[in-house]
Design a protein around this motif. Structure first.
Motif, PDB file in Angstrom:
ATOM      1  N   GLU A  38      10.870  -5.774  28.307  1.00  0.00           N
ATOM      2  CA  GLU A  38      11.393  -5.792  26.942  1.00  0.00           C
ATOM      3  C   GLU A  38      11.714  -7.206  26.484  1.00  0.00           C
ATOM      4  OE1 GLU A  38      14.728  -3.181  26.686  1.00  0.00           O
ATOM      5  OE2 GLU A  38      13.608  -1.475  27.469  1.00  0.00           O
ATOM      6  N   GLU A  39      11.609  -7.453  25.210  1.00  0.00           N
ATOM      7  CA  GLU A  39      11.995  -8.705  24.558  1.00  0.00           C
ATOM      8  C   GLU A  39      11.227  -9.922  25.045  1.00  0.00           C
ATOM      9  OE1 GLU A  39      15.451 -10.068  23.166  1.00  0.00           O
ATOM     10  OE2 GLU A  39      16.243  -8.148  22.540  1.00  0.00           O
ATOM     11  N   ASN A  40      10.091  -9.711  25.723  1.00  0.00           N
ATOM     12  CA  ASN A  40       9.316 -10.838  26.225  1.00  0.00           C
ATOM     13  C   ASN A  40      10.240 -11.802  26.979  1.00  0.00           C
ATOM     14  OD1 ASN A  40       6.868 -12.069  26.608  1.00  0.00           O
ATOM     15  ND2 ASN A  40       6.969 -13.256  24.729  1.00  0.00           N
ATOM     16  N   GLY A  41      11.167 -11.214  27.739  1.00  0.00           N
ATOM     17  CA  GLY A  41      12.165 -12.001  28.454  1.00  0.00           C
ATOM     18  C   GLY A  41      11.630 -12.604  29.738  1.00  0.00           C
ATOM     19  N   VAL A  42      12.386 -13.547  30.263  1.00  0.00           N
ATOM     20  CA  VAL A  42      12.043 -14.194  31.522  1.00  0.00           C
ATOM     21  C   VAL A  42      13.285 -14.178  32.410  1.00  0.00           C
ATOM     22  CG1 VAL A  42      11.309 -16.332  32.657  1.00  0.00           C
ATOM     23  CG2 VAL A  42      10.342 -15.693  30.429  1.00  0.00           C
ATOM     24  N   VAL A  43      13.113 -13.682  33.632  1.00  0.00           N
ATOM     25  CA  VAL A  43      14.177 -13.672  34.629  1.00  0.00           C
ATOM     26  C   VAL A  43      13.711 -14.497  35.821  1.00  0.00           C
ATOM     27  CG1 VAL A  43      15.477 -12.235  36.255  1.00  0.00           C
ATOM     28  CG2 VAL A  43      15.096 -11.444  33.914  1.00  0.00           C
ATOM     29  N   GLU A  44      14.588 -15.364  36.295  1.00  0.00           N
ATOM     30  CA  GLU A  44      14.287 -16.150  37.490  1.00  0.00           C
ATOM     31  C   GLU A  44      14.933 -15.477  38.685  1.00  0.00           C
ATOM     32  OE1 GLU A  44      14.883 -20.608  39.361  1.00  0.00           O
ATOM     33  OE2 GLU A  44      16.300 -19.894  37.854  1.00  0.00           O
ATOM     34  N   MET A  45      14.126 -15.134  39.678  1.00  0.00           N
ATOM     35  CA  MET A  45      14.623 -14.594  40.940  1.00  0.00           C
ATOM     36  C   MET A  45      14.833 -15.789  41.870  1.00  0.00           C
ATOM     37  SD  MET A  45      14.676 -11.455  40.122  1.00  0.00           S
ATOM     38  CE  MET A  45      15.017 -10.635  41.655  1.00  0.00           C
ATOM     39  N   PHE A  46      16.039 -15.882  42.452  1.00  0.00           N
ATOM     40  CA  PHE A  46      16.396 -17.038  43.276  1.00  0.00           C
ATOM     41  C   PHE A  46      17.249 -16.593  44.454  1.00  0.00           C
ATOM     42  CE2 PHE A  46      19.780 -16.388  40.282  1.00  0.00           C
ATOM     43  CZ  PHE A  46      20.942 -16.720  40.949  1.00  0.00           C
ATOM     44  N   ARG A  47      17.330 -17.452  45.459  1.00  0.00           N
ATOM     45  CA  ARG A  47      18.176 -17.172  46.622  1.00  0.00           C
ATOM     46  C   ARG A  47      19.641 -17.375  46.236  1.00  0.00           C
ATOM     47  NH1 ARG A  47      16.705 -16.336  51.584  1.00  0.00           N
ATOM     48  NH2 ARG A  47      14.604 -16.722  52.306  1.00  0.00           N
ATOM     49  N   CYS A  48      20.473 -16.429  46.656  1.00  0.00           N
ATOM     50  CA  CYS A  48      21.928 -16.558  46.489  1.00  0.00           C
ATOM     51  C   CYS A  48      22.527 -16.233  47.852  1.00  0.00           C
ATOM     52  CB  CYS A  48      22.458 -15.648  45.382  1.00  0.00           C
ATOM     53  SG  CYS A  48      21.930 -13.934  45.473  1.00  0.00           S
ATOM     54  N   GLY A  49      22.709 -17.263  48.658  1.00  0.00           N
ATOM     55  CA  GLY A  49      23.118 -17.068  50.046  1.00  0.00           C
ATOM     56  C   GLY A  49      21.965 -16.459  50.824  1.00  0.00           C
ATOM     57  N   GLU A  50      22.227 -15.384  51.534  1.00  0.00           N
ATOM     58  CA  GLU A  50      21.193 -14.699  52.307  1.00  0.00           C
ATOM     59  C   GLU A  50      20.437 -13.676  51.465  1.00  0.00           C
ATOM     60  OE1 GLU A  50      20.326 -15.304  55.574  1.00  0.00           O
ATOM     61  OE2 GLU A  50      21.654 -17.027  55.331  1.00  0.00           O
ATOM     62  N   VAL A  52      18.937 -12.240  47.376  1.00  0.00           N
ATOM     63  CA  VAL A  52      18.177 -12.680  46.213  1.00  0.00           C
ATOM     64  C   VAL A  52      18.896 -12.157  44.970  1.00  0.00           C
ATOM     65  CG1 VAL A  52      15.965 -12.493  45.000  1.00  0.00           C
ATOM     66  CG2 VAL A  52      16.001 -12.694  47.487  1.00  0.00           C
ATOM     67  N   CYS A  53      18.988 -13.010  43.949  1.00  0.00           N
ATOM     68  CA  CYS A  53      19.610 -12.650  42.678  1.00  0.00           C
ATOM     69  C   CYS A  53      18.646 -12.996  41.548  1.00  0.00           C
ATOM     70  CB  CYS A  53      20.919 -13.416  42.486  1.00  0.00           C
ATOM     71  SG  CYS A  53      22.196 -13.014  43.705  1.00  0.00           S
ATOM     72  N   GLY A  54      18.977 -12.545  40.340  1.00  0.00           N
ATOM     73  CA  GLY A  54      18.142 -12.842  39.181  1.00  0.00           C
ATOM     74  C   GLY A  54      18.991 -13.247  37.993  1.00  0.00           C
ATOM     75  N   ARG A  55      18.532 -14.272  37.247  1.00  0.00           N
ATOM     76  CA  ARG A  55      19.272 -14.733  36.068  1.00  0.00           C
ATOM     77  C   ARG A  55      18.345 -14.826  34.858  1.00  0.00           C
ATOM     78  NH1 ARG A  55      20.885 -19.648  39.016  1.00  0.00           N
ATOM     79  NH2 ARG A  55      18.928 -20.586  39.550  1.00  0.00           N
ATOM     80  N   VAL A  56      18.927 -14.649  33.683  1.00  0.00           N
ATOM     81  CA  VAL A  56      18.191 -14.711  32.420  1.00  0.00           C
ATOM     82  C   VAL A  56      17.824 -16.160  32.131  1.00  0.00           C
ATOM     83  CG1 VAL A  56      18.296 -14.324  29.937  1.00  0.00           C
ATOM     84  CG2 VAL A  56      19.394 -12.698  31.499  1.00  0.00           C
ATOM     85  N   LEU A  86      22.759 -16.091  32.613  1.00  0.00           N
ATOM     86  CA  LEU A  86      23.584 -14.995  33.122  1.00  0.00           C
ATOM     87  C   LEU A  86      22.891 -14.305  34.300  1.00  0.00           C
ATOM     88  CD1 LEU A  86      26.188 -13.352  32.559  1.00  0.00           C
ATOM     89  CD2 LEU A  86      24.800 -11.869  31.103  1.00  0.00           C
ATOM     90  N   VAL A  87      23.612 -14.147  35.397  1.00  0.00           N
ATOM     91  CA  VAL A  87      23.074 -13.451  36.568  1.00  0.00           C
ATOM     92  C   VAL A  87      23.145 -11.952  36.289  1.00  0.00           C
ATOM     93  CG1 VAL A  87      23.365 -12.988  39.034  1.00  0.00           C
ATOM     94  CG2 VAL A  87      23.716 -15.298  38.145  1.00  0.00           C
ATOM     95  N   ILE A  88      21.972 -11.298  36.285  1.00  0.00           N
ATOM     96  CA  ILE A  88      21.891  -9.876  35.946  1.00  0.00           C
ATOM     97  C   ILE A  88      21.478  -8.997  37.120  1.00  0.00           C
ATOM     98  CG2 ILE A  88      21.490 -10.311  33.496  1.00  0.00           C
ATOM     99  CD1 ILE A  88      18.484  -9.704  34.063  1.00  0.00           C
TER     100      ILE A  88
END
Length: 146
Positions: A38-50, A52-56, A86-88
């Motif tokens: 939706e919304e042609n959004g982009v989320v970056e998946m990244f390491r958060c400690g051990e 994986v998290c994702g942010r807008v 924002l981490v989602i």
């Protein structure tokens, strides 16, 4: 006899190096930029400690208003947070094809899910599933951005 033993030791060393490389690379297939459904959004998946998290990173609404705030959040104290960055998606572990974790959050609606899963269908397709309870879930399909 000695050359036979050296051969086995060499094979064992190569296997150990290969296993360590695979273990360290597991989340690599998940890390990076993903285009949301939706919304042609982009989320970056990244390491958060051990995990994986994702942010807008981007969305159509952010291109119109880069200073957009989390106005739909059910917690009034969090409504002043900027949506960009924002981490989602938080604390996903597992791999190499499926990760589980949570919580997940949708700043567009203010909806959240306590748990969910991320499943790599192939190298460029990610199924994102968030669940309030085991049978009440919402799923999106995201595409990798090269």
């Amino acid at each position: 006899m000695r050359s036979g033993m050296l051969k086995y030791i060499s094979i064992a060393v190569v296997l150990c190096v290969a296993l360590v490389s695979v273990a360290n690379a597991e989340p690599q297939g998940l890390l990076g930029l993903w285009r949301t459904q939706e919304e042609n959004g982009v989320v970056e998946m990244f390491r958060c400690g051990e995990a994986v998290c994702g942010r807008v990173i981007d969305a159509a609404s952010l291109r119109e208003n880069p200073d957009q705030r989390d106005v739909h959040n059910g917690d009034e104290a969090l409504r002043e947070r900027r949506v960009k960055g924002l981490v989602i998606l938080q604390d996903f572990t597992g791999g190499p094809r499926k990760w589980t974790g949570g919580p997940l959050y949708d700043p567009k609606t203010g909806d959240g899910a306590k748990s969910g899963s991320l499943t790599l269908k192939d190298g460029n397709t990610l199924k994102v599933k968030g669940c309030l309870v085991a049978f009440l879930c919402r799923t999106q399909v995201w595409r990798r951005i090269e």
